[in-house]
Design a protein around this motif. Structure first.
Motif: not given
Lengths: 420, 469
Positions: A244-254
């Protein structure tokens, strides 16, 4: 239309309108739209070009709340160019506001150098509106009738401006200016001003170049972060607690990667403000050059008068002070008859009279030029100092906004990472 | 994990003395069994005295094994501190190399003293890693920094390279010290404490070249055989490792790309400040704000430079470590598979032998027997006796292999869990650290530009020109 302008951090137009020439007190001016047209050109070939919609409406109408339909007409870039050339010729002692660039220069890779590109057209529309407002806020230019009819008369403007004969004047001026000439007693102030114009042009060009390259690189930095988004998302699929943490961090990178588009669009406005003064520098140099020409013409006339007076003296007293072929030949082949001398003297007298008139005229012109030019140059200096300072401030505001966005994104990412 | 350790001790049908199923047990085994198994034992301890030392560590390691999955090592319970620092270059007639100072502070009883300081070179670290892997083929040893860097042709003695390596070596030793089994390895202790002469002679006590060759051949043979029925959990592990390897490599590459782009951005930005400064020289009123902007841009350049350095020095090494980890995991899974393949092969061989035994006596041997004057009964008896002997041997061997496999599987399973926890902690803190650094970068740049605005405000208010609304 002008919404986008109003949303920019700093809008030069509000300052211009505030100054309030009598024209702007009566009339609201804007370049509201741009459209593509196709038609046959002068050599009967099909061409595509863009036209811009100039809208004018009386000032009081808007404040009364009635909001009537504005008067409007379409003009293409070449007509704007004609207007400006007319102004240059008619007011050579004024620093005439510049048009937005003809071709896109100082582009960084994402921006298109194509004149038909919608972003370029949009920025040109803004630049043309800016030009009209600059002219309209100038104490002298705003009263020009040709300018007024450019804004209000759709048909027949071309003929009207042609009738002023400005084109012929423009051509002869251009020829004279392009010729090399040296002034004996250059005006120190104008020489300094010309030198300043050179420096300004050089340094703003350099700044625009460097900025464009930096923008290109910054774009790269932000966009590569988008790859984090993709990989984090893929990685989160194979992890249990970390997913979960990785996925949501990924969104912020986008989001971070996407934010650079707005950031650089804002910076483009800043670049446009600099460009305006890049071209203004050219207008300033043109005034100095024209002054030089005026001075040169005065010097030529004075020189001519002096030499004619000298000839008269020699003829009258019979002494030859200066070497002349005529004098030599008359010595060699005998002097002229008294009748011939009389005739010559009379001609010289006429010429001297005319010469004195010419010198007086040109002297007057020169003095007028210097007086008017210097007033306008002082006005320009004040305007430039004010506008560029505002531009620097708006640049700082842009940087601050960019930093704030960065702080937000990375704080969000940090929170997501903590949940890993 | 602890459960299965106990079970093994009790239920093992092994004919050797009841061995505790930790390393030392297998060391005892070595003395009786000449057939060296692949990667299984700490084969340097062949003399009795060092055996005592290993007995001491074995009890400690046994306790640690039970603790495998329990609390994480936290600062309070840490009883050994290792640092790697102070790189020094040494020049000899043959070569030039770097040594690092390795300092150990510990309260552990198995150490003769509480503080040690030795100098070690990269080769020594490589040796230690090799020993640990040999002794524990299915445990996960933290990777060492690579031997040399190919890309960019980094010189071995370049300052940055040495620092990066030093930091990685420090991490390596600390990971070993934190590991419940590795930290009680005798080789580890010697690495930390022995003088250079002592270390060299200790190193020489390894299994000979030929026997090592024998191990490799066996390993290759096992690999070729392949595993028939790999338990699902290990197949799952392999799939995970494949995917993880890809992802972590991608992240490593992305991060390196970001560093490259940042550096190029910095190169361009460095020209902006001087251009504003140059401009200020032609101006009067504008000179001050232009100089100010030049200063701001230069300050931001400095911050960008620091930020790139941080990324290079902190995030990239961690990502790189885990790229190497992925390879380690693949190797560990392979070795486990080899042990299983070995077991499966031996099982098959035993079954074949048993089938032989149950088959009727061959006509030929009966005929031979009658030629040399022995009765068919005699011959049959002899044959059966021989087979019985062979089968017993193979049976013993198979039991040992089975134990080895079970131990390997359990060791891997618990070390796997341990590794995952460690990976999660390491990567999480590295990413958090990076995010914090980025926030700090933007905060610093923000302050720079706000101070510019402030200075313009005070100016403007003084002159009464500007409206900041």
């Amino acid at each position: 239309t002008t919404e986008t302008q109003k949303n920019r951090c700093w809008n030069p137009q509000s300052a211009m309108v505030e100054k309030g020439t009598s024209l702007l007190k009566k009339m609201e001016i804007s370049v509201a739209e741009a459209e593509k047209r196709t038609g046959k050109n002068a050599v009967n070939m099909q061409e595509t070009y863009t036209v811009y919609l100039i809208e004018t409406r009386p000032v009081d109408a808007a404040s009364e709340g009635t909001n009537p339909v504005p008067d409007s007409l379409w003009r293409r870039y070449s007509e704007f160019e004609q207007l400006r050339n007319y102004l240059l010729v008619t007011y050579p002692f004024l620093v005439v506001p510049p048009l937005p660039e003809k071709r896109a220069e100082f582009v960084w890779h994402k921006l298109s150098a194509d004149n038909m590109d919608p972003d370029f057209v949009e920025r040109r529309r803004v630049g043309l509106e800016n030009f009209l407002l600059r002219v309209a806020s100038h104490p002298d230019l705003s009263t020009d009738k040709i300018f007024y009819s450019f804004l209000t008369e759709e048909n027949g403007w071309k003929e009207t401006v042609f009738e002023t004969g400005f084109q012929a004047k423009a051509d002869s001026r251009l020829k004279a200016l392009n010729a090399t000439f040296r002034v004996k007693n250059p005006d120190k102030r104008f020489a300094e001003m010309k030198h300043y114009g050179d420096e300004l042009q050089s340094v703003i060009s350099q700044l625009l170049r460097v900025r464009a390259r930096a923008a290109d690189r910054l774009y790269g930095v932000y966009k590569v972060h988008g790859n984090y988004g993709r990989v984090f998302s893929e990685w989160s699929a194979i992890e249990k607690e970390m997913g979960d943490g990785l996925q949501s961090a990924g969104h912020h990178m986008d989001a971070y990667a996407a934010s650079v588009d707005d950031i650089l669009e804002e910076e483009e406005h800043y670049a446009d403000q600099l460009k305006e003064y890049l071209f203004y520098a050219d207008a300033l140099r043109a005034v100095c050059r024209k002054h030089e020409l005026t001075q040169y013409e005065l010097e030529m006339a004075a020189q001519d008068l002096t030499s004619k007076k000298q000839q008269r003296e020699e003829l009258a007293t019979g002494t030859i002070r200066t070497f002349s072929l005529k004098g030599m030949t008359s010595k060699l082949f005998g002097q002229e008859t008294p009748e011939q001398r009389e005739a010559k003297l009379k001609m010289l007298e006429t010429q001297i009279e005319e010469g004195e008139e010419l010198v007086k005229e040109r002297n007057g012109e020169c003095e007028e030029f210097v007086k008017s030019a210097w007033v306008d140059i002082e006005r320009f200096k004040e305007q430039k100092d004010h506008d560029l300072r505002e531009a620097l401030i708006s640049y700082a505001i842009m940087q601050i906004s960019m930093c704030k966005k960065g702080i937000q994104v990375w704080n969000n990412a940090k929170e997501c990472f903590s949940k890993m | 994990m602890s459960g299965s350790v106990v079970d093994n001790t009790v239920s093992s049908g092994n004919s050797s003395a009841a061995i505790p199923t930790d390393i030392s047990g297998q060391i005892l085994d070595l003395d009786e069994d000449d057939d060296l198994e692949v990667f299984s034992k700490d084969t340097t301890l062949t003399d009795g005295s060092s055996l005592n030392a290993s007995m001491q560590t074995s009890s400690a390691s046994m306790i640690n094994q039970y603790k495998f999955e329990e609390e994480e090592e936290d600062a309070d319970t840490k009883d050994i501190f290792v640092t790697v620092d102070n790189p020094e270059s040494h020049v000899t007639a043959i070569e030039t190399y770097i040594t690092y100072r390795v300092e150990t502070k510990t309260t552990r009883s198995e150490f003769d003293s509480s503080e040690f300081e030795v100098r070690r070179r990269y080769q020594d670290f490589l040796w230690l890693k090799g020993r640990l892997e040999e002794a524990h083929p299915t445990l996960i040893v933290h990777p060492l920094p690579e031997k040399f860097v190919m890309k960019g042709m980094v010189e071995r003695f370049n300052e940055d390279f040495i620092e990066t390596r030093r930091s990685a070596l420090h991490k390596f030793l600390n990971k070993i010290a934190e590991h419940p089994i590795f930290s009680s390895s005798e080789d580890f202790k010697i690495f930390l404490t022995a003088g250079s002469g002592e270390l060299t002679s200790h190193k020489k006590q390894g299994p000979g070249f030929l026997s090592r060759m024998g191990e490799t051949v066996k390993a290759v043979a096992a690999a070729v055989r392949g595993v028939r029925s790999r338990p699902q959990e290990f197949t799952d592990m392999q799939e995970y490792v494949e995917a993880f390897s890809q992802k972590i490599s991608s992240i490593d590459k992305v991060t390196q790309r970001i560093v490259r782009e940042q550096k190029e951005y910095l190169e361009e930005l460095k020209e902006c400040g001087p251009t504003y400064a140059l401009w200020s020289q032609s101006e009067e009123e504008l000179a001050e704000p232009l100089k100010n902007v030049a200063g701001c841009v230069d300050k931001c350049c400095k911050e960008t430079d620091e930020q790139v350095k941080h990324l290079n020095d902190h995030l990239i090494p961690v990502l790189h470590e885990y790229v190497l980890c992925a390879d380690t995991l693949k190797a560990v899974l392979r070795r486990r598979d080899n042990i299983q393949a070995d077991f499966e092969a031996k099982t098959e061989a035993l079954a074949t032998k048993k089938a032989d035994r149950d088959a009727d006596s061959k006509v030929l041997s009966l005929a031979w027997g009658s030629l040399v004057g022995r009765s068919p009964e005699e011959v049959k008896q002899q044959k059966q006796q021989k087979l019985k002997g062979e089968i017993k041997e193979m049976r013993d061997e198979l039991d040992k292999t089975e134990d080895r496999l079970e131990w390997a599987n359990n060791a891997l399973k618990s070390d796997w869990t341990r590794w995952q926890k460690g990976m999660r902690t390491d990567l999480r803190s590295a990413f958090i650290d990076t995010a914090e650094r980025n926030v700090s970068y933007y905060e610093k740049c923000l302050a720079v530009w706000e101070s510019f605005l402030q200075s313009q405000r005070t100016d403007a208010e003084g002159n009464g020109n500007v409206d900041f609304s």
